[in-house]
Design a protein around this motif. Sequence first.
Motif, PDB file in Angstrom:
ATOM      1  N   GLY A  95       0.803  -1.215   0.000  1.00 43.89           N
ATOM      2  CA  GLY A  95       0.000   0.000   0.000  1.00 43.89           C
ATOM      3  C   GLY A  95       0.834   1.263   0.000  1.00 43.89           C
ATOM      4  O   GLY A  95       0.343   2.342   0.307  1.00 43.89           O
ATOM      5  N   ASP A  96       2.111   1.135  -0.331  1.00 40.65           N
ATOM      6  CA  ASP A  96       3.019   2.284  -0.356  1.00 40.65           C
ATOM      7  C   ASP A  96       2.921   3.026  -1.680  1.00 40.65           C
ATOM      8  O   ASP A  96       2.404   2.511  -2.665  1.00 40.65           O
ATOM      9  N   LYS A  97       3.481   4.219  -1.676  1.00 42.07           N
ATOM     10  CA  LYS A  97       3.597   4.989  -2.905  1.00 42.07           C
ATOM     11  C   LYS A  97       4.613   4.286  -3.800  1.00 42.07           C
ATOM     12  O   LYS A  97       5.704   3.929  -3.343  1.00 42.07           O
ATOM     13  N   PRO A  98       4.287   4.042  -5.066  1.00 47.19           N
ATOM     14  CA  PRO A  98       5.231   3.327  -5.935  1.00 47.19           C
ATOM     15  C   PRO A  98       6.489   4.148  -6.174  1.00 47.19           C
ATOM     16  O   PRO A  98       6.440   5.374  -6.266  1.00 47.19           O
ATOM     17  N   ALA A  99       7.600   3.455  -6.256  1.00 45.86           N
ATOM     18  CA  ALA A  99       8.884   4.107  -6.495  1.00 45.86           C
ATOM     19  C   ALA A  99       9.109   4.198  -8.003  1.00 45.86           C
ATOM     20  O   ALA A  99       9.790   3.376  -8.594  1.00 45.86           O
ATOM     21  N   ILE A 100       8.488   5.191  -8.614  1.00 44.97           N
ATOM     22  CA  ILE A 100       8.611   5.377 -10.056  1.00 44.97           C
ATOM     23  C   ILE A 100       9.656   6.443 -10.292  1.00 44.97           C
ATOM     24  O   ILE A 100       9.618   7.516  -9.703  1.00 44.97           O
ATOM     25  N   ASN A 101      10.588   6.140 -11.164  1.00 43.89           N
ATOM     26  CA  ASN A 101      11.720   7.000 -11.415  1.00 43.89           C
ATOM     27  C   ASN A 101      11.620   7.572 -12.824  1.00 43.89           C
ATOM     28  O   ASN A 101      11.262   6.864 -13.756  1.00 43.89           O
ATOM     29  N   ARG A 102      11.971   8.835 -12.985  1.00 43.36           N
ATOM     30  CA  ARG A 102      11.916   9.461 -14.308  1.00 43.36           C
ATOM     31  C   ARG A 102      13.015   8.935 -15.224  1.00 43.36           C
ATOM     32  O   ARG A 102      12.966   9.123 -16.425  1.00 43.36           O
ATOM     33  N   TRP A 103      14.018   8.274 -14.671  1.00 39.53           N
ATOM     34  CA  TRP A 103      15.112   7.724 -15.470  1.00 39.53           C
ATOM     35  C   TRP A 103      14.660   6.545 -16.332  1.00 39.53           C
ATOM     36  O   TRP A 103      15.366   6.143 -17.253  1.00 39.53           O
ATOM     37  N   HIS A 104      13.506   5.973 -16.033  1.00 37.22           N
ATOM     38  CA  HIS A 104      13.051   4.822 -16.790  1.00 37.22           C
ATOM     39  C   HIS A 104      12.795   5.156 -18.252  1.00 37.22           C
ATOM     40  O   HIS A 104      12.860   4.277 -19.107  1.00 37.22           O
ATOM     41  N   LEU A 105      12.525   6.404 -18.562  1.00 36.26           N
ATOM     42  CA  LEU A 105      12.389   6.811 -19.961  1.00 36.26           C
ATOM     43  C   LEU A 105      13.697   6.564 -20.706  1.00 36.26           C
ATOM     44  O   LEU A 105      13.692   6.015 -21.809  1.00 36.26           O
ATOM     45  N   LEU A 106      14.801   6.913 -20.089  1.00 35.62           N
ATOM     46  CA  LEU A 106      16.107   6.669 -20.699  1.00 35.62           C
ATOM     47  C   LEU A 106      16.385   5.173 -20.820  1.00 35.62           C
ATOM     48  O   LEU A 106      16.861   4.707 -21.860  1.00 35.62           O
ATOM     49  N   TYR A 107      16.069   4.425 -19.770  1.00 37.62           N
ATOM     50  CA  TYR A 107      16.335   2.990 -19.792  1.00 37.62           C
ATOM     51  C   TYR A 107      15.524   2.289 -20.879  1.00 37.62           C
ATOM     52  O   TYR A 107      16.039   1.463 -21.623  1.00 37.62           O
ATOM     53  N   ARG A 108      14.238   2.620 -20.956  1.00 39.44           N
ATOM     54  CA  ARG A 108      13.374   1.963 -21.937  1.00 39.44           C
ATOM     55  C   ARG A 108      13.746   2.359 -23.359  1.00 39.44           C
ATOM     56  O   ARG A 108      13.689   1.534 -24.266  1.00 39.44           O
ATOM     57  N   SER A 109      14.122   3.602 -23.539  1.00 39.51           N
ATOM     58  CA  SER A 109      14.492   4.059 -24.877  1.00 39.51           C
ATOM     59  C   SER A 109      15.846   3.514 -25.306  1.00 39.51           C
ATOM     60  O   SER A 109      16.105   3.387 -26.502  1.00 39.51           O
ATOM     61  N   SER A 110      16.694   3.202 -24.355  1.00 38.29           N
ATOM     62  CA  SER A 110      18.026   2.706 -24.712  1.00 38.29           C
ATOM     63  C   SER A 110      17.963   1.335 -25.385  1.00 38.29           C
ATOM     64  O   SER A 110      18.887   0.971 -26.116  1.00 38.29           O
ATOM     65  N   PHE A 111      16.894   0.590 -25.188  1.00 41.64           N
ATOM     66  CA  PHE A 111      16.801  -0.713 -25.849  1.00 41.64           C
ATOM     67  C   PHE A 111      16.655  -0.567 -27.360  1.00 41.64           C
ATOM     68  O   PHE A 111      17.053  -1.450 -28.106  1.00 41.64           O
ATOM     69  N   TYR A 112      16.103   0.556 -27.813  1.00 46.55           N
ATOM     70  CA  TYR A 112      16.112   0.822 -29.255  1.00 46.55           C
ATOM     71  C   TYR A 112      17.544   0.918 -29.756  1.00 46.55           C
ATOM     72  O   TYR A 112      17.897   0.365 -30.792  1.00 46.55           O
TER      73      TYR A 112
END
Length: 158
Positions: A95-112
């Motif tokens: 029930g905690d606040k999710p630990a969402i990081n803005r860096w995930h945009l870079l991580y997900r895009s790096s797979f391209y």
Amino acid sequence: MKALISRLSETTVNRHADPAGELRTIFRHGLSDLQRFILISAACFMIRDFDLYQAFPEDVLQILGCAPPPYLVLIALAGYVFTVITPLFIHLCNGDKPAINRWHLLYRSSFYLFFLFSQSLDSYFMLVLGTGMFLYLLEQSLVGLLISRRQHSSSLSV
């Protein structure tokens, strides 16, 4: 200097926490990151059949070496998905606040870029796009669920 530090600490200590407002901010940031991911995906779609190794001179290619096999990038993508989903569900169960990081945009895009280096972006473009969209939508739905839970619990306590 001490006056500045005491003033800053007072404003953070005395400020009332608004958990629903924080969650809405996380939700908005997630939507803007999803839009950025779609824009990056559109740019990568246009270069998906670009041969990176023909663009470089021979000396640079000797430094870079041969292209990595696509299965290594797939293993890295699977590991990344696991490391994103696991904390999301742990925070959901607690029930905690999710630990969402803005860096995930870079991580997900790096797979391209990784698949472009392995010369297989044309084959795996939809996989990267689908995985990124799935993870963003999962994060957004969990944040929305948490907002709904907090609003429902606060309406019961009033």
